[in-house]
Motif scaffolding. Structure first.
Motif, PDB file in Angstrom:
ATOM      1  N   ALA A 194       0.522  -0.976  -0.102  1.00 50.57           N
ATOM      2  CA  ALA A 194      -0.112   0.201  -0.397  1.00 50.57           C
ATOM      3  C   ALA A 194       1.010   1.059   0.220  1.00 50.57           C
ATOM      4  N   LEU A 195       2.055   1.159   0.982  1.00 56.66           N
ATOM      5  CA  LEU A 195       2.457   2.283   0.396  1.00 56.66           C
ATOM      6  C   LEU A 195       3.589   3.172  -0.568  1.00 56.66           C
ATOM      7  N   LEU A 196       4.225   1.312  -1.200  1.00 57.40           N
ATOM      8  CA  LEU A 196       4.575   1.782  -2.562  1.00 57.40           C
ATOM      9  C   LEU A 196       3.994   2.058  -3.594  1.00 57.40           C
ATOM     10  N   ALA A 197       2.025   1.744  -3.806  1.00 60.64           N
ATOM     11  CA  ALA A 197       1.681   1.743  -4.255  1.00 60.64           C
ATOM     12  C   ALA A 197       1.094   3.577  -4.283  1.00 60.64           C
ATOM     13  N   ALA A 198       1.051   3.664  -3.183  1.00 54.39           N
ATOM     14  CA  ALA A 198       0.767   5.766  -2.764  1.00 54.39           C
ATOM     15  C   ALA A 198       1.897   6.311  -2.915  1.00 54.39           C
ATOM     16  N   LEU A 199       3.258   5.971  -2.924  1.00 57.90           N
ATOM     17  CA  LEU A 199       4.882   6.419  -3.684  1.00 57.90           C
ATOM     18  C   LEU A 199       4.337   6.681  -4.940  1.00 57.90           C
ATOM     19  N   LYS A 200       4.022   5.853  -5.621  1.00 60.88           N
ATOM     20  CA  LYS A 200       3.965   5.794  -7.306  1.00 60.88           C
ATOM     21  C   LYS A 200       2.808   6.177  -7.636  1.00 60.88           C
ATOM     22  N   GLY A 201       1.884   6.510  -6.596  1.00 59.67           N
ATOM     23  CA  GLY A 201       0.592   7.475  -7.694  1.00 59.67           C
ATOM     24  C   GLY A 201       1.483   9.186  -6.723  1.00 59.67           C
ATOM     25  N   GLN A 202       2.016   9.485  -6.352  1.00 61.85           N
ATOM     26  CA  GLN A 202       3.041  10.803  -6.049  1.00 61.85           C
ATOM     27  C   GLN A 202       4.469  10.839  -6.466  1.00 61.85           C
ATOM     28  N   MET A 203       4.596   9.579  -7.785  1.00 64.82           N
ATOM     29  CA  MET A 203       6.109  10.087  -8.149  1.00 64.82           C
ATOM     30  C   MET A 203       5.999  11.466  -8.270  1.00 64.82           C
ATOM     31  N   LYS A 204       5.693  11.297  -9.654  1.00 67.74           N
ATOM     32  CA  LYS A 204       5.772  12.806 -10.873  1.00 67.74           C
ATOM     33  C   LYS A 204       6.654  14.025  -9.275  1.00 67.74           C
ATOM     34  N   VAL A 205       5.775  14.096  -8.266  1.00 67.18           N
ATOM     35  CA  VAL A 205       5.544  15.759  -7.486  1.00 67.18           C
ATOM     36  C   VAL A 205       6.502  15.154  -6.560  1.00 67.18           C
ATOM     37  N   CYS A 206       6.260  13.641  -6.254  1.00 64.19           N
ATOM     38  CA  CYS A 206       7.805  13.189  -4.660  1.00 64.19           C
ATOM     39  C   CYS A 206       9.818  13.819  -5.998  1.00 64.19           C
ATOM     40  N   SER A 207       9.365  12.344  -6.964  1.00 62.96           N
ATOM     41  CA  SER A 207      11.049  12.686  -7.065  1.00 62.96           C
ATOM     42  C   SER A 207      11.441  13.887  -8.636  1.00 62.96           C
ATOM     43  N   SER A 208      10.125  14.337  -9.128  1.00 63.76           N
ATOM     44  CA  SER A 208      10.731  15.240  -9.935  1.00 63.76           C
ATOM     45  C   SER A 208      10.385  16.466  -9.699  1.00 63.76           C
ATOM     46  N   GLY A 209       9.258  16.726  -9.373  1.00 68.02           N
ATOM     47  CA  GLY A 209       8.658  17.961  -8.112  1.00 68.02           C
ATOM     48  C   GLY A 209       9.411  18.727  -7.754  1.00 68.02           C
ATOM     49  N   ALA A 210       8.677  19.645  -7.157  1.00 70.00           N
ATOM     50  CA  ALA A 210       9.058  20.378  -6.173  1.00 70.00           C
ATOM     51  C   ALA A 210       7.950  21.207  -4.523  1.00 70.00           C
ATOM     52  N   PRO A 211       8.028  19.441  -4.001  1.00 69.74           N
ATOM     53  CA  PRO A 211       6.968  19.250  -2.917  1.00 69.74           C
ATOM     54  C   PRO A 211       7.281  19.277  -1.942  1.00 69.74           C
ATOM     55  N   SER A 212       6.410  20.955  -1.346  1.00 70.43           N
ATOM     56  CA  SER A 212       6.409  21.810  -0.433  1.00 70.43           C
ATOM     57  C   SER A 212       5.583  21.120   1.017  1.00 70.43           C
ATOM     58  N   GLY A 213       5.122  21.873   1.733  1.00 74.40           N
ATOM     59  CA  GLY A 213       4.662  21.928   3.107  1.00 74.40           C
ATOM     60  C   GLY A 213       4.265  20.875   3.112  1.00 74.40           C
ATOM     61  N   ALA A 214       2.344  19.813   3.308  1.00 75.65           N
ATOM     62  CA  ALA A 214       1.905  18.729   3.190  1.00 75.65           C
ATOM     63  C   ALA A 214       2.384  17.996   2.772  1.00 75.65           C
ATOM     64  N   TRP A 215       2.491  18.662   0.959  1.00 71.32           N
ATOM     65  CA  TRP A 215       3.696  17.692   0.310  1.00 71.32           C
ATOM     66  C   TRP A 215       4.154  17.097  -0.220  1.00 71.32           C
ATOM     67  N   ALA A 216       5.213  17.832   0.331  1.00 67.00           N
ATOM     68  CA  ALA A 216       6.471  17.458   0.940  1.00 67.00           C
ATOM     69  C   ALA A 216       6.314  16.260   2.047  1.00 67.00           C
ATOM     70  N   ASP A 217       5.883  16.727   3.204  1.00 68.23           N
ATOM     71  CA  ASP A 217       5.531  15.549   4.490  1.00 68.23           C
ATOM     72  C   ASP A 217       5.118  14.485   3.641  1.00 68.23           C
TER      73      ASP A 217
END
Length: 148
Positions: free
Chosen positions: A24-47
């Motif tokens: 479940a954690l990996l599925a959630a991470l894969k769903g956020q991959m663009k934001v987490c790996s190449s985007g510039a997450p900030s605030g709650a998204w960074a957390d």
């Protein structure tokens, strides 16, 4: 959809120290991959990105050394070594180290080289933190019989 709730859920899942939560954690991470790996997450998204990157490693605590989930964690979390967010990269190192897998060595080497390169990351980690990354890399290499 609330990034704060997602971060909290990932944190709690990681604290369970049970491999059953890893898919479940990996599925959630894969769903956020663009934001987490190449985007510039900030605030709650960074957390959220930080916890989704860290929690799979914490959940591996009770996994067998030969558990194939370790390989899946390496595959997903290796992408986080490219993140623009320094804390995401920091926890990626910890998670990759926790897997104990040889496949984690090269992504760590590349990330450390980029951390040391002038202008490699817009927001680099501190020299002390990079030294800690190198220590984790050396331990992973030693446990896998890898040579530098």
């Amino acid at each position: 959809n609330d990034p704060s709730v997602g971060a909290y859920a990932a944190e709690i899942a990681g604290r369970l120290n049970q491999p059953a939560v890893i898919p479940a954690l990996l599925a959630a991470l894969k769903g956020q991959m663009k934001v987490c790996s190449s985007g510039a997450p900030s605030g709650a998204w960074a957390d959220r990105c930080v916890w989704l990157t860290y929690a799979p490693g914490a959940a591996l605590y009770n996994a067998r050394p030969d558990d194939p989930l370790r390989d899946k964690v390496v595959e997903a979390v290796a992408e986080m070594t490219r993140s623009s967010h320094p804390k995401v990269r920091e926890v990626a190192v910890e998670t990759l180290h926790t897997t104990g897998r040889r496949a984690a060595i090269e992504p760590l080497r590349r990330m450390i080289a980029k951390e040391r390169e002038k202008g490699g990351f817009a927001r680099p980690n501190s020299a002390a933190m990079v030294a800690r990354f190198e220590k984790r890399l050396r331990a992973l290499e030693a446990s896998n019989g890898a040579k530098r």
